[in-house]
Design a protein around this motif. Structure first.
Motif, mmCIF file in Angstrom:
data_model
loop_
_atom_site.group_PDB
_atom_site.id
_atom_site.type_symbol
_atom_site.label_atom_id
_atom_site.label_comp_id
_atom_site.label_asym_id
_atom_site.label_seq_id
_atom_site.Cartn_x
_atom_site.Cartn_y
_atom_site.Cartn_z
ATOM 1 N N GLU A 129 -1.120 0.575 2.001
ATOM 2 C CA GLU A 129 -0.829 1.565 0.959
ATOM 3 C C GLU A 129 0.515 1.280 0.284
ATOM 4 O O GLU A 129 0.620 1.274 -0.944
ATOM 5 N N THR A 130 1.555 1.049 1.090
ATOM 6 C CA THR A 130 2.919 0.910 0.570
ATOM 7 C C THR A 130 3.118 -0.407 -0.169
ATOM 8 O O THR A 130 3.715 -0.442 -1.248
ATOM 9 N N TRP A 131 2.638 -1.489 0.390
ATOM 10 C CA TRP A 131 2.871 -2.795 -0.220
ATOM 11 C C TRP A 131 2.130 -2.936 -1.547
ATOM 12 O O TRP A 131 2.567 -3.665 -2.426
ATOM 13 N N GLY A 132 1.001 -2.221 -1.655
ATOM 14 C CA GLY A 132 0.261 -2.267 -2.920
ATOM 15 C C GLY A 132 1.035 -1.624 -4.060
ATOM 16 O O GLY A 132 0.851 -1.977 -5.232
ATOM 17 N N ILE A 133 1.920 -0.685 -3.713
ATOM 18 C CA ILE A 133 2.712 0.019 -4.728
ATOM 19 C C ILE A 133 4.091 -0.617 -4.902
ATOM 20 O O ILE A 133 4.525 -0.908 -6.022
ATOM 21 N N LYS A 134 4.777 -0.852 -3.792
ATOM 22 C CA LYS A 134 6.167 -1.315 -3.845
ATOM 23 C C LYS A 134 6.326 -2.826 -3.683
ATOM 24 O O LYS A 134 7.428 -3.351 -3.823
#
Length: 409
Positions: free
Chosen positions: A47-52
């Motif tokens: 979830e996080t790496w896809g955004i940040k």
């Protein structure tokens, strides 16, 4: 490495480390708690790496998140004696776990974990299945291929093994010499199967899966680095892994198709890995023990040396000894190939046909190879049967090209 490739790669290499460290650090008696925390860590990464974007050190990021999730687990859940060691009191919510994912902690945790999973109350085959799943991240399909069995059998073994762990007050113990001696055979077999699945994968579009081989070498190196597990068999297994790994770059062409040993560019062989193999093979023969790993490592040694006189005679002698220690269809086929090298293809065919492995793709591949210069029609027929029996896309492509080459002749 692209993000869509990175997370599956890290799951393979880091998931088991996280589970082992959590179980080792807190004596969790329910393995599923550590597995849930590790799984949640990877979900957050996706979830996080896809955004940040991907962090500079992805593995360290995973460790930090796993540590925080573990603290949250203890802080927000009632602490019960059956879930954590008795020293953590249920009425002391300020008590938080304190641990680090250091190299030594990971190594110690995984070493303890793999021996703990190989519990005497679990059948040997189920022990290995469980270790492959927990420590090596194998899917049920990969385990079935490693055991040459069906999915239903593997699922039943895993269910029974996990039930034993749940009902048996599972916890990771400090290594005791007597337990190491009784469990080491299954531990080594697990690492052997892990390496083999990487060396010749049947469940992936790549013939070679270097991540699995590297993980097998890393875990076996941990065993060699511990005085209690630094045995002749362990050294022999590590030597085998290094010899086999030395030929990775020469085993496949630019599109991933297999290149036979005799056709490989020997300049691509990794001499540093061969030297490491030599080192551990010498260590393995300190004593009188000769195991299947000694014999297979010695065979691999002969394959990685410049072609000397009587090379194939030596290899055949080793296979003759190996097949007496532990028969398997793969060993029998490899022995037959060496037999043909020594006594000629016609006698090799006679020897192969005695095996009657009609439902085996490697069996028909070998006969296709042996018949190629004697009877093209029979060679093509065997190669086509091999194509029909294999699950590997890369293997099918390689065999199909060989059929096309024979038809042009």
């Amino acid at each position: 490495m692209q993000q869509h490739e990175l997370i599956p790669h890290l799951f393979r290499t880091e998931y088991s480390k996280i589970v082992a460290v959590l179980c080792h650090s807190f004596d969790l008696k329910h393995l599923e708690i550590a597995e849930d925390i590790a799984s949640d860590t990877f979900l957050k990464a996706a979830e996080t790496w896809g955004i940040k974007g991907v962090p500079e050190n992805p593995a360290a990021w995973l460790y930090a998140v796993a540590k925080n999730k573990t603290k949250d687990y203890f802080r927000h859940n009632a602490v019960r004696e059956k879930q954590v060691k008795e020293t953590i009191r249920s009425n002391n919510v300020e008590t938080e776990p304190d641990f680090e994912f250091t190299h030594q902690n990971i190594a110690d945790s995984q070493l303890s974990m793999i021996f703990s999973v190989c519990d005497g109350d679990i059948s040997p085959d189920a022990q290995i299945c469980l270790a492959l799943q927990i420590l090596c991240g194998f899917s049920v399909e990969e385990i079935a291929n490693a055991f040459l069995t069906n999915l239903a059998t593997v699922k039943k073994r895993l269910q029974r093994a996990r039930a034993v762990l749940r009902n048996g007050n599972f916890h990771i113990k400090t290594l005791v010499e007597t337990e190491i001696k009784t469990r080491s055979d299954n531990v080594l077999k697990t690492l052997y199967l892990l390496f083999n699945e990487g060396y010749f994968s049947k469940t992936n579009n790549q013939l070679i899966r270097k991540d699995l081989c590297s993980e097998a070498i890393r875990l076996t190196s941990i065993l060699v680095g511990n005085a209690l597990t630094n045995t002749p068999q362990t050294n022999a297994l590590l030597a085998l892994m290094y010899f086999q790994s030395s030929r990775f770059d020469a085993r496949t062409d630019e599109i991933g198709e297999v290149i036979l040993l005799e056709d490989q560019d020997k300049s691509l062989w990794d001499n540093e890995l061969i030297e490491r193999g030599n080192h551990y093979l010498v260590n393995a023969f300190h004593g009188n023990e000769v195991s299947k790993y000694h014999l297979e490592a010695a065979i691999a040694y002969w394959h990685t040396t410049p072609t000397p006189e009587r090379k194939w005679e030596n290899i055949l002698t080793l296979y003759n000894q190996l097949i007496l220690i532990e028969y398997s269809p793969v060993t029998a086929l490899n022995r037959t190939f060496a037999f043909a090298k020594v006594y000629g293809t016609e006698k090799g065919i006679q020897e192969a046909e005695k095996l009657h492995l009609n439902n085996s793709s490697p069996y028909h591949s070998l006969l296709g190879y042996l018949y190629a210069n004697l009877d093209i029609d029979k060679s093509i027929d065997h190669y086509e049967q091999a194509i029909a029996l294999t699950n590997s896309r890369i293997e099918r492509q390689t065999l199909t090209k060989e059929v096309e080459r024979l038809k042009r002749r």
